[in-house]
Design a protein around this motif. Structure first.
Motif, PDB file in Angstrom:
ATOM      1  N   ALA A  11       0.790  -1.252  -0.123  1.00 22.85           N
ATOM      2  CA  ALA A  11       0.071   0.093  -0.033  1.00 22.85           C
ATOM      3  C   ALA A  11       0.873   1.295  -0.071  1.00 22.85           C
ATOM      4  O   ALA A  11       0.414   2.310  -0.533  1.00 22.85           O
ATOM      5  N   ALA A  12       2.280   0.952   0.435  1.00 21.01           N
ATOM      6  CA  ALA A  12       3.111   2.225   0.569  1.00 21.01           C
ATOM      7  C   ALA A  12       3.856   2.593  -0.782  1.00 21.01           C
ATOM      8  O   ALA A  12       4.765   3.108  -0.777  1.00 21.01           O
ATOM      9  N   GLY A  13       3.449   1.483  -1.739  1.00 19.04           N
ATOM     10  CA  GLY A  13       4.093   1.731  -3.007  1.00 19.04           C
ATOM     11  C   GLY A  13       5.222   0.680  -3.302  1.00 19.04           C
ATOM     12  O   GLY A  13       6.244   0.767  -4.283  1.00 19.04           O
ATOM     13  N   VAL A  14       5.283  -0.316  -2.393  1.00 16.39           N
ATOM     14  CA  VAL A  14       6.583  -1.335  -2.388  1.00 16.39           C
ATOM     15  C   VAL A  14       5.949  -2.659  -3.180  1.00 16.39           C
ATOM     16  O   VAL A  14       4.909  -3.215  -2.805  1.00 16.39           O
ATOM     17  N   PRO A  15       6.539  -3.002  -4.567  1.00 22.70           N
ATOM     18  CA  PRO A  15       6.084  -3.939  -5.255  1.00 22.70           C
ATOM     19  C   PRO A  15       6.383  -5.263  -4.503  1.00 22.70           C
ATOM     20  O   PRO A  15       7.495  -5.604  -4.154  1.00 22.70           O
ATOM     21  N   ILE A  16       5.382  -6.103  -4.580  1.00 24.17           N
ATOM     22  CA  ILE A  16       5.539  -7.579  -3.966  1.00 24.17           C
ATOM     23  C   ILE A  16       4.947  -8.354  -4.884  1.00 24.17           C
ATOM     24  O   ILE A  16       4.195  -8.047  -5.900  1.00 24.17           O
ATOM     25  N   PRO A  17       5.032  -9.884  -4.990  1.00 25.85           N
ATOM     26  CA  PRO A  17       4.667 -10.833  -5.958  1.00 25.85           C
ATOM     27  C   PRO A  17       3.112 -10.642  -5.650  1.00 25.85           C
ATOM     28  O   PRO A  17       2.392 -10.384  -4.904  1.00 25.85           O
ATOM     29  N   PRO A  18       2.348 -10.970  -6.791  1.00 21.89           N
ATOM     30  CA  PRO A  18       0.874 -11.092  -6.657  1.00 21.89           C
ATOM     31  C   PRO A  18       0.498 -12.093  -5.501  1.00 21.89           C
ATOM     32  O   PRO A  18       1.244 -13.278  -5.580  1.00 21.89           O
ATOM     33  N   THR A  19      -0.385 -11.733  -4.655  1.00 20.99           N
ATOM     34  CA  THR A  19      -0.633 -12.814  -3.609  1.00 20.99           C
ATOM     35  C   THR A  19      -2.233 -12.785  -3.412  1.00 20.99           C
ATOM     36  O   THR A  19      -2.873 -11.734  -3.495  1.00 20.99           O
ATOM     37  N   VAL A  38      10.813  -7.140  -6.895  1.00 19.26           N
ATOM     38  CA  VAL A  38       9.931  -7.383  -6.243  1.00 19.26           C
ATOM     39  C   VAL A  38      10.173  -7.855  -4.702  1.00 19.26           C
ATOM     40  O   VAL A  38      11.198  -8.666  -4.780  1.00 19.26           O
ATOM     41  N   LEU A  39       9.668  -7.198  -3.759  1.00 15.04           N
ATOM     42  CA  LEU A  39       9.933  -7.796  -2.376  1.00 15.04           C
ATOM     43  C   LEU A  39       9.521  -8.970  -2.185  1.00 15.04           C
ATOM     44  O   LEU A  39       8.283  -9.244  -2.250  1.00 15.04           O
ATOM     45  N   MET A  40      10.359  -9.861  -1.671  1.00 19.16           N
ATOM     46  CA  MET A  40       9.843 -11.025  -1.014  1.00 19.16           C
ATOM     47  C   MET A  40       9.654 -11.233   0.589  1.00 19.16           C
ATOM     48  O   MET A  40       8.606 -11.458   0.891  1.00 19.16           O
ATOM     49  N   LEU A  50      18.075  -1.556  14.095  1.00 23.41           N
ATOM     50  CA  LEU A  50      19.387  -1.865  14.041  1.00 23.41           C
ATOM     51  C   LEU A  50      19.984  -2.559  12.910  1.00 23.41           C
ATOM     52  O   LEU A  50      21.036  -2.331  12.278  1.00 23.41           O
ATOM     53  N   TYR A  51      19.111  -3.691  12.443  1.00 26.25           N
ATOM     54  CA  TYR A  51      19.415  -4.578  11.444  1.00 26.25           C
ATOM     55  C   TYR A  51      18.253  -4.995  10.567  1.00 26.25           C
ATOM     56  O   TYR A  51      17.135  -4.568  10.958  1.00 26.25           O
ATOM     57  N   GLY A  52      18.619  -5.338   9.466  1.00 29.81           N
ATOM     58  CA  GLY A  52      17.433  -5.709   8.569  1.00 29.81           C
ATOM     59  C   GLY A  52      17.957  -6.449   7.080  1.00 29.81           C
ATOM     60  O   GLY A  52      18.981  -6.015   6.859  1.00 29.81           O
ATOM     61  N   ARG A  53      17.140  -7.455   6.799  1.00 22.94           N
ATOM     62  CA  ARG A  53      17.712  -8.191   5.643  1.00 22.94           C
ATOM     63  C   ARG A  53      16.661  -8.056   4.430  1.00 22.94           C
ATOM     64  O   ARG A  53      15.475  -8.436   4.921  1.00 22.94           O
ATOM     65  N   ILE A  54      16.847  -7.520   3.610  1.00 20.32           N
ATOM     66  CA  ILE A  54      15.822  -7.085   2.294  1.00 20.32           C
ATOM     67  C   ILE A  54      16.039  -8.308   1.520  1.00 20.32           C
ATOM     68  O   ILE A  54      16.833  -8.195   0.711  1.00 20.32           O
ATOM     69  N   ASP A  55      14.938  -9.104   1.231  1.00 22.17           N
ATOM     70  CA  ASP A  55      14.976 -10.264   0.234  1.00 22.17           C
ATOM     71  C   ASP A  55      14.065  -9.777  -0.798  1.00 22.17           C
ATOM     72  O   ASP A  55      12.951  -9.394  -0.863  1.00 22.17           O
TER      73      ASP A  55
END
Length: 300
Positions: free
Chosen positions: A117-125, A265-267, A251-256
């Motif tokens: 909703a914030a504009g980040v593309p994700i796979p069709p779900t 697209v964000l997984m 502090l940390y994050g892993r973006i897949d």
């Protein structure tokens, strides 16, 4: 381990799997050793403690200047306990990173809807309270695909995740809310890209590929990890967009993510207990240690 005779070391707590969890008994100490080696570069020592020992009483965590939830593997098999624990830690004021609020909402992959909703593309779900055979069969036509992925919204390490072709029966349905997605062939062809951030800075990028004949890229299923010296600019831009959309201090994050014909697209945004792949990091975790040290020094 913390040596009370060495005053130069700052002890912090690292939350680990439950002592009676057989799934990770041999693996988490190896990852802890890797984290500990990195933290030692910043004069920090890790004290392991099972997260399940602090579900109803946070007092055992209050004396630590920092608590890291980076090894709470298996939380998805005890979601009610996990939610109770994160609420307790937040209310008690445990100095935990990432924040207890993040550890709570990030445990349910429905957060992807908010990011979308914030504009980040994700796979069709397709989101559902319960995956059924009828829903699966309808999803093949809905997505125009011959292969689907069905997984719980609360999951990790490909737990209860199935790849189904047309005509196959869903035999291991998720126990509750689930997500149904078209299988992305790019995941096998080119792999998944993970970008690791510490203290808001990009540390390193890792390409992860499944072994031949499998779709799961986790190392326990034979996945292969390779350091990527120069991640694509579009991938970095997507990761930064994801982090910007998250208001809490991380502090940390892993973006897949995966690159599809339509773009990256964000997984998942892994903010709870991701493997940092420090074995593939050129600095072997120094940036991670520096971020921890900075958090300790500022007391935030």
């Amino acid at each position: 381990m913390f040596n009370p005779g060495n005053p130069t070391l700052t002890p912090i707590a690292v939350l680990t799997p439950a002592a009676d969890d057989p799934a990770y008994k041999s693996h988490w100490p190896v990852v802890l050793d890797r984290l500990s080696s990195a933290l030692a570069l910043a004069d920090v020592t890790a004290v392991p403690t099972a997260w399940t020992d602090h579900i109803h009483d946070a007092s055992g965590l209050m004396d630590y200047p920092l608590v890291l939830g980076v090894l709470t593997w298996g939380y998805y098999e005890r979601p009610a306990d996990w939610r109770a624990a994160t609420r307790l830690w937040g209310e008690a004021g445990v100095r935990i990173a990432n924040p207890a609020s993040v550890l709570g909402w990030n445990s349910d992959k429905s957060y992807l809807r908010r990011l979308e909703a914030a504009g980040v593309p994700i796979p069709p779900t397709q989101w559902t309270d319960q995956a059924t055979q009828d829903l699966v069969e309808a999803a093949f036509d809905r997505f125009g695909t011959d292969t689907l992925i069905v997984k719980p919204t609360v999951s990790g390490g490909a737990w209860k995740t199935s790849r189904l072709s047309r005509g196959q029966t869903l035999t291991d349905a998720p126990p509750g809310a689930a997500m149904i997605q078209p299988f992305l062939p790019e995941l096998v062809a080119a792999g998944e890209l993970s970008l690791l951030f510490f203290g808001g800075r990009l540390s390193h990028a890792v390409n992860k590929r499944a072994r031949a004949g499998d779709f799961r890229i986790q190392s326990q299923y034979g996945g292969q990890y390779v350091h990527l010296p120069e991640p694509p600019a579009a991938a970095v831009a997507l990761a930064e967009r994801v982090l910007t959309a998250i208001e809490e201090p991380l502090l940390y994050g892993r973006i897949d993510m995966v690159e599809t014909a339509a773009g990256w697209v964000l997984m998942e945004a892994e903010l709870i207990e991701p493997d940092f792949y420090l074995g593939e990091a050129p600095d072997r975790g120094r940036m991670f240690a520096e971020a921890v040290r900075a958090r300790l020094d500022t007391g935030t």
